[in-house]
Motif scaffolding. Structure first.
Motif, mmCIF file in Angstrom:
data_model
loop_
_atom_site.group_PDB
_atom_site.id
_atom_site.type_symbol
_atom_site.label_atom_id
_atom_site.label_comp_id
_atom_site.label_asym_id
_atom_site.label_seq_id
_atom_site.Cartn_x
_atom_site.Cartn_y
_atom_site.Cartn_z
ATOM 1 N N GLY A 1 0.763 -1.215 0.022
ATOM 2 C CA GLY A 1 -0.143 0.106 0.033
ATOM 3 C C GLY A 1 0.823 1.107 -0.029
ATOM 4 N N ILE A 2 2.139 1.083 0.334
ATOM 5 C CA ILE A 2 2.661 2.427 0.398
ATOM 6 C C ILE A 2 4.148 2.302 -0.419
ATOM 7 C CG2 ILE A 2 3.762 1.899 2.629
ATOM 8 C CD1 ILE A 2 3.574 5.145 3.021
ATOM 9 N N ARG A 3 4.708 3.319 -1.193
ATOM 10 C CA ARG A 3 5.876 3.279 -1.774
ATOM 11 C C ARG A 3 6.313 4.473 -2.040
ATOM 12 N NH1 ARG A 3 2.659 2.502 -7.322
ATOM 13 N NH2 ARG A 3 3.020 4.475 -8.369
ATOM 14 N N GLY A 4 7.562 4.658 -2.341
ATOM 15 C CA GLY A 4 8.321 6.058 -2.679
ATOM 16 C C GLY A 4 8.260 6.160 -4.198
ATOM 17 N N ASP A 5 7.724 7.194 -4.708
ATOM 18 C CA ASP A 5 8.045 7.328 -6.145
ATOM 19 C C ASP A 5 8.961 8.524 -6.161
ATOM 20 O OD1 ASP A 5 5.835 5.795 -6.616
ATOM 21 O OD2 ASP A 5 4.392 7.689 -7.344
ATOM 22 N N VAL A 6 10.110 8.093 -7.171
ATOM 23 C CA VAL A 6 11.402 8.686 -6.842
ATOM 24 C C VAL A 6 11.723 9.166 -8.328
ATOM 25 C CG1 VAL A 6 12.336 7.158 -5.245
ATOM 26 C CG2 VAL A 6 13.034 6.584 -7.742
ATOM 27 N N CYS A 7 12.396 10.379 -8.479
ATOM 28 C CA CYS A 7 12.582 10.841 -9.743
ATOM 29 C C CYS A 7 14.216 11.111 -9.763
ATOM 30 C CB CYS A 7 12.115 12.215 -9.778
ATOM 31 S SG CYS A 7 12.713 13.553 -11.318
ATOM 32 N N ASN A 8 14.892 10.537 -11.053
ATOM 33 C CA ASN A 8 16.151 10.529 -10.945
ATOM 34 C C ASN A 8 16.598 11.587 -11.879
ATOM 35 O OD1 ASN A 8 16.881 7.770 -10.059
ATOM 36 N ND2 ASN A 8 15.582 6.900 -11.682
ATOM 37 N N LYS A 9 15.885 12.694 -12.170
ATOM 38 C CA LYS A 9 16.379 13.940 -12.640
ATOM 39 C C LYS A 9 16.615 14.768 -11.552
ATOM 40 C CE LYS A 9 14.986 17.667 -15.850
ATOM 41 N NZ LYS A 9 13.792 18.297 -16.456
ATOM 42 N N CYS A 10 15.583 14.852 -10.574
ATOM 43 C CA CYS A 10 16.182 15.793 -9.552
ATOM 44 C C CYS A 10 16.426 15.244 -8.326
ATOM 45 C CB CYS A 10 14.887 16.885 -9.379
ATOM 46 S SG CYS A 10 13.295 15.961 -8.491
ATOM 47 N N MET A 11 16.261 13.891 -8.138
ATOM 48 C CA MET A 11 16.690 13.020 -7.100
ATOM 49 C C MET A 11 15.758 13.519 -5.735
ATOM 50 S SD MET A 11 18.841 11.193 -8.267
ATOM 51 C CE MET A 11 19.418 10.316 -6.547
ATOM 52 N N LYS A 12 14.466 13.583 -6.060
ATOM 53 C CA LYS A 12 13.599 13.790 -5.125
ATOM 54 C C LYS A 12 12.630 12.803 -4.902
ATOM 55 C CE LYS A 12 14.009 18.823 -4.083
ATOM 56 N NZ LYS A 12 14.101 18.526 -2.469
ATOM 57 N N TYR A 13 11.569 12.428 -3.835
ATOM 58 C CA TYR A 13 10.956 11.641 -3.944
ATOM 59 C C TYR A 13 9.594 12.094 -3.069
ATOM 60 C CZ TYR A 13 11.560 10.455 1.113
ATOM 61 O OH TYR A 13 11.483 10.434 2.663
ATOM 62 N N ILE A 14 8.443 11.361 -3.584
ATOM 63 C CA ILE A 14 7.096 11.487 -2.669
ATOM 64 C C ILE A 14 6.483 10.247 -2.453
ATOM 65 C CG2 ILE A 14 5.730 11.778 -4.656
ATOM 66 C CD1 ILE A 14 4.001 13.703 -3.330
ATOM 67 N N LYS A 15 6.281 10.028 -1.047
ATOM 68 C CA LYS A 15 5.511 8.831 -0.736
ATOM 69 C C LYS A 15 4.078 8.585 -1.388
ATOM 70 C CE LYS A 15 6.083 9.750 3.900
ATOM 71 N NZ LYS A 15 7.047 10.713 3.914
ATOM 72 N N THR A 16 3.801 7.451 -1.620
ATOM 73 C CA THR A 16 2.447 7.261 -2.394
ATOM 74 C C THR A 16 1.923 6.105 -1.688
ATOM 75 O OG1 THR A 16 3.237 7.966 -4.648
ATOM 76 C CG2 THR A 16 1.421 6.686 -4.372
ATOM 77 N N LEU A 17 0.639 6.352 -1.209
ATOM 78 C CA LEU A 17 -0.411 5.336 -0.809
ATOM 79 C C LEU A 17 -1.167 5.072 -1.705
ATOM 80 C CD1 LEU A 17 -1.390 7.246 2.388
ATOM 81 C CD2 LEU A 17 0.188 5.595 2.199
ATOM 82 N N ASP A 18 -1.321 3.710 -1.777
ATOM 83 C CA ASP A 18 -2.395 3.076 -2.970
ATOM 84 C C ASP A 18 -3.511 2.492 -2.309
ATOM 85 O OD1 ASP A 18 -3.544 1.617 -4.864
ATOM 86 O OD2 ASP A 18 -1.807 0.851 -5.673
ATOM 87 N N THR A 19 -4.573 3.332 -2.123
ATOM 88 C CA THR A 19 -5.767 2.966 -1.287
ATOM 89 C C THR A 19 -6.393 1.554 -1.656
ATOM 90 O OG1 THR A 19 -7.372 4.107 -2.836
ATOM 91 C CG2 THR A 19 -6.313 5.405 -1.068
ATOM 92 N N ARG A 20 -6.086 0.903 -3.100
ATOM 93 C CA ARG A 20 -6.555 -0.305 -3.395
ATOM 94 C C ARG A 20 -5.931 -1.396 -2.543
ATOM 95 N NH1 ARG A 20 -5.130 0.915 -9.557
ATOM 96 N NH2 ARG A 20 -3.185 1.570 -8.556
ATOM 97 N N GLU A 21 -4.872 -0.858 -1.931
ATOM 98 C CA GLU A 21 -4.288 -2.226 -1.088
ATOM 99 C C GLU A 21 -4.662 -2.095 0.327
ATOM 100 O OE1 GLU A 21 -2.136 -4.390 -2.064
ATOM 101 O OE2 GLU A 21 -1.781 -3.625 -4.355
#
Length: 286
Positions: A238-258
């Motif tokens: 249900g939770i993961r980190g969406d990461v960007c390899n361009k700016c090296m930042k991330y945002i946590k993502t909650l998947d409510t379906r899980e």
């Protein structure tokens, strides 16, 4: 389902118990914040800081140029109620014997001695933000993070209440490619995937939620899938980190379906501490 602001203490307790079942190593911090979240929601339900109004012309101008509708200092604050909340949070810190207690005690004593009023601290925090926090904490030998924790959590009910008011001006406004909060301009604190797969962000400051594109970095605006990936902790659904390899930042993502239970966002983010640690070790920040 995402639990909305103004929820009951039982809603928060249920969400907390679910996390404690799966993450017993976080029990103490969850118990601590459970008490604070309950107080904040109780405060949201009875405060009346006043109505934030914006002229139609100004709304249109801001939306056309993709400016946030208000700045942080424009939130209306019931300082009497928020100071009462501060004292209750301070008592929770004392009862729980947390490590930061002595620093938080110093902040409260400054107001009790009338060396500075809570209203002045709140206004400076909202108006000058990080610069004020830095200088004030140094002048008074207080840990900056503890100062920010106490001020933000005391003001939060009025901030959330104000955000709810202002969000009415965003009806039918397209926010698909907007990486900052359309209400206050802050960065998103979490990304949410709904049952139908649609994605939205929740503001890290005022908790306003807005719809956005599924593949999109809110920090550098890249939409190139080759720059975007994700990191997760094994066995944590249900939770993961969406990461960007361009700016090296991330945002946590909650998947409510899980999830098979209602989600109280602030509580769920506390349960993501192990995920944050893993992502930080990979070189990403937020």
């Amino acid at each position: 389902m995402i639990i909305k602001p103004g929820c009951t203490s039982q809603d928060i307790i249920k969400a907390s118990e679910k996390l404690k079942e799966t993450k017993p190593h976080l029990n103490e911090i969850l118990k601590f914040y459970e008490k604070i979240f309950i107080l904040q929601e109780e405060t949201i339900n009875h405060i009346d800081p006043g109505a934030i109004t914006i002229s139609e012309d100004l709304v249109q101008t801001k939306l056309e140029h993709k400016f946030p509708l208000i700045t942080k200092e424009e939130f209306l604050i019931d300082y009497k109620e928020c100071e009462n909340l501060l004292k209750k949070i301070y008592q929770i810190c004392s009862d729980c014997n947390i490590e930061a207690y002595s620093s938080i005690e110093s902040i409260v004593k400054l107001t009790e001695k009338q060396e500075i009023t809570f209203k002045t601290m709140g206004e400076q925090y909202l108006c000058r933000g990080d610069n004020w926090l830095e200088s004030f904490s140094k002048e008074n030998d207080i840990d900056k993070k503890n100062l920010e924790f106490l001020l933000y959590n005391s003001l939060k009910p009025c901030i959330v209440k104000g955000s709810e008011q202002v969000s009415k001006y965003l009806k039918n406004h397209d926010t698909q490619d907007q990486g900052f909060c359309p209400v206050c301009g802050s960065s998103p604190g979490v990304s949410i995937l709904a049952d139908n797969g649609a994605r939205s962000f929740a503001c890290s400051f005022c908790w306003h939620k807005w719809e956005t594109e599924r593949i999109f970095c809110p920090y550098c605006n890249t939409k190139k899938s080759e720059n975007l990936s994700y990191i997760y902790v094994e066995n944590e659904k249900g939770i993961r980190g969406d990461v960007c390899n361009k700016c090296m930042k991330y945002i946590k993502t909650l998947d409510t379906r899980e999830y098979n239970h209602d989600i109280y966002l602030p509580m769920e983010l506390l349960g993501a501490i192990p995920l944050d640690m893993k992502i930080n070790q990979e070189g990403y920040s937020n």
